[in-house]
Enzyme design. Structure first.
Site, PDB file in Angstrom:
ATOM      1  N   ASP A   7      13.144   7.604  -4.985  1.00 25.13           N
ATOM      2  CA  ASP A   7      13.134   6.958  -3.937  1.00 25.13           C
ATOM      3  C   ASP A   7      13.201   5.714  -3.985  1.00 25.13           C
ATOM      4  O   ASP A   7      12.752   5.078  -5.141  1.00 25.13           O
ATOM      5  CB  ASP A   7      11.972   7.501  -3.285  1.00 25.13           C
ATOM      6  N   GLU A   9      12.990   1.928  -1.483  1.00 22.83           N
ATOM      7  CA  GLU A   9      12.958   1.007  -0.128  1.00 22.83           C
ATOM      8  C   GLU A   9      13.821  -0.284  -0.444  1.00 22.83           C
ATOM      9  O   GLU A   9      13.973  -0.745  -1.469  1.00 22.83           O
ATOM     10  CB  GLU A   9      11.703   0.520  -0.076  1.00 22.83           C
ATOM     11  N   HIS A  57       8.845   0.297   5.934  1.00 20.13           N
ATOM     12  CA  HIS A  57       8.082   0.149   4.862  1.00 20.13           C
ATOM     13  C   HIS A  57       7.069  -0.815   4.643  1.00 20.13           C
ATOM     14  O   HIS A  57       6.047  -0.691   3.716  1.00 20.13           O
ATOM     15  CB  HIS A  57       8.754   0.033   3.166  1.00 20.13           C
ATOM     16  N   HIS A 155       6.358   3.983   4.669  1.00 17.55           N
ATOM     17  CA  HIS A 155       7.234   4.350   3.475  1.00 17.55           C
ATOM     18  C   HIS A 155       6.732   3.787   2.462  1.00 17.55           C
ATOM     19  O   HIS A 155       6.701   2.630   2.414  1.00 17.55           O
ATOM     20  CB  HIS A 155       8.810   4.462   3.839  1.00 17.55           C
ATOM     21  N   ASP A 160       6.676   8.478  -1.692  1.00 15.47           N
ATOM     22  CA  ASP A 160       7.601   9.330  -1.129  1.00 15.47           C
ATOM     23  C   ASP A 160       8.263  10.332  -2.262  1.00 15.47           C
ATOM     24  O   ASP A 160       8.586  11.443  -2.021  1.00 15.47           O
ATOM     25  CB  ASP A 160       8.644   8.571  -0.417  1.00 15.47           C
TER      26      ASP A 160
END
Length: 254
Positions: A7, A9, A57, A155, A160
């Protein structure tokens, strides 16, 4: 099979417009078991984080001042994902950003992230296929499978990726355990499986059978009567329970 759940960000939503990755998180599974190996970095993007992305985030520009740039961790990342089945939720988003970062490297170590992986899997269309008409965000899928997200106000890439691994295992493995958490190292040896209608139980554990009480039975019957009034053929339950039962004779003794 080696799987890597990943994942990212980012500073914003548009890799093609110059938005950059500010956090990467990935975890490794082999044979559907966590190995404990992780890849996790916060990155200096050399540009400001959009307010909308920051609201998702919670990462601020000043937190990344002393963090490495993508080029400094790229070799480690490529080796971590190489020859794996790479799995992400809404994978096109993460891959677009990862590939944009790879293309900035001189010389570029690979054509694309997909080109060094055995396979890439997007869990978003997988979830849409399995559960049409439902919501398919990571939070919604965690709730569907009773995966704890109580600590996920914002997040985070590594968190995640870990949640996605739990979701994927639940979504692709059916009912795998009655008493043992599948996230524990001993899970593979003690998982209780449901196969061919038989439950393999832990020795000494008695499963309690709960029966409907009189109030619940009456409520159920009232509901069936309501269905009878709305459907020409009545409720399926009443049709099945009122149908003559076959007369099964015992077979002669051998």
């Amino acid at each position: 099979m080696r799987q890597v759940f990943i994942d990212t960000e980012t500073t914003g939503l548009h890799a093609e417009s110059g938005d950059r990755i500010i956090e990467i998180g990935a975890i490794e599974l082999v044979g559907r078991e966590r190995t404990g190996k992780e890849f996790h970095y916060y990155l200096q993007p050399d540009r400001k984080i959009d307010a909308g992305a920051r609201a998702v985030h919670g990462i601020h520009d000043d937190q990344l001042t002393d963090c490495p740039r993508f080029a400094e961790v790229s070799d480690e990342l490529i080796e971590f994902v190489r020859d794996s089945e790479l799995i992400a939720h809404n994978a096109s988003f993460d891959l677009a950003f990862l590939n944009a970062e790879v293309r900035r490297l001189v010389p570029s170590p690979c054509e694309s992230i997909e080109s060094i992986c055995n396979k890439t899997v997007d869990t978003l269309p997988l979830a849409r296929h399995k559960y049409p008409g439902a919501r398919h965000t990571l939070d919604d899928l965690c709730r569907r499978f009773s995966i704890d997200i109580s600590g996920r106000q914002l997040h985070g890439a590594l968190k995640d990726a870990s949640l996605l691994a739990d979701v994927y295992l639940a979504m692709t493995g059916g009912q795998m355990g009655l008493f043992v958490s599948q996230n524990t190292p001993a899970a593979s040896a003690s998982v209780q499986k449901v196969e061919a209608g038989a439950v393999s139980r832990r020795p000494g554990v008695r499963l309690e059978v709960c029966y409907a009480d009189e109030h619940e039975l009456n409520a159920h019957e009232a509901f069936l009567n309501e269905i009878d009034g709305m459907c020409a053929d009545g409720s399926l339950w009443h049709r099945l329970t009122s149908a003559p039962q076959p007369d099964i004779q015992p077979s002669p003794a051998a």
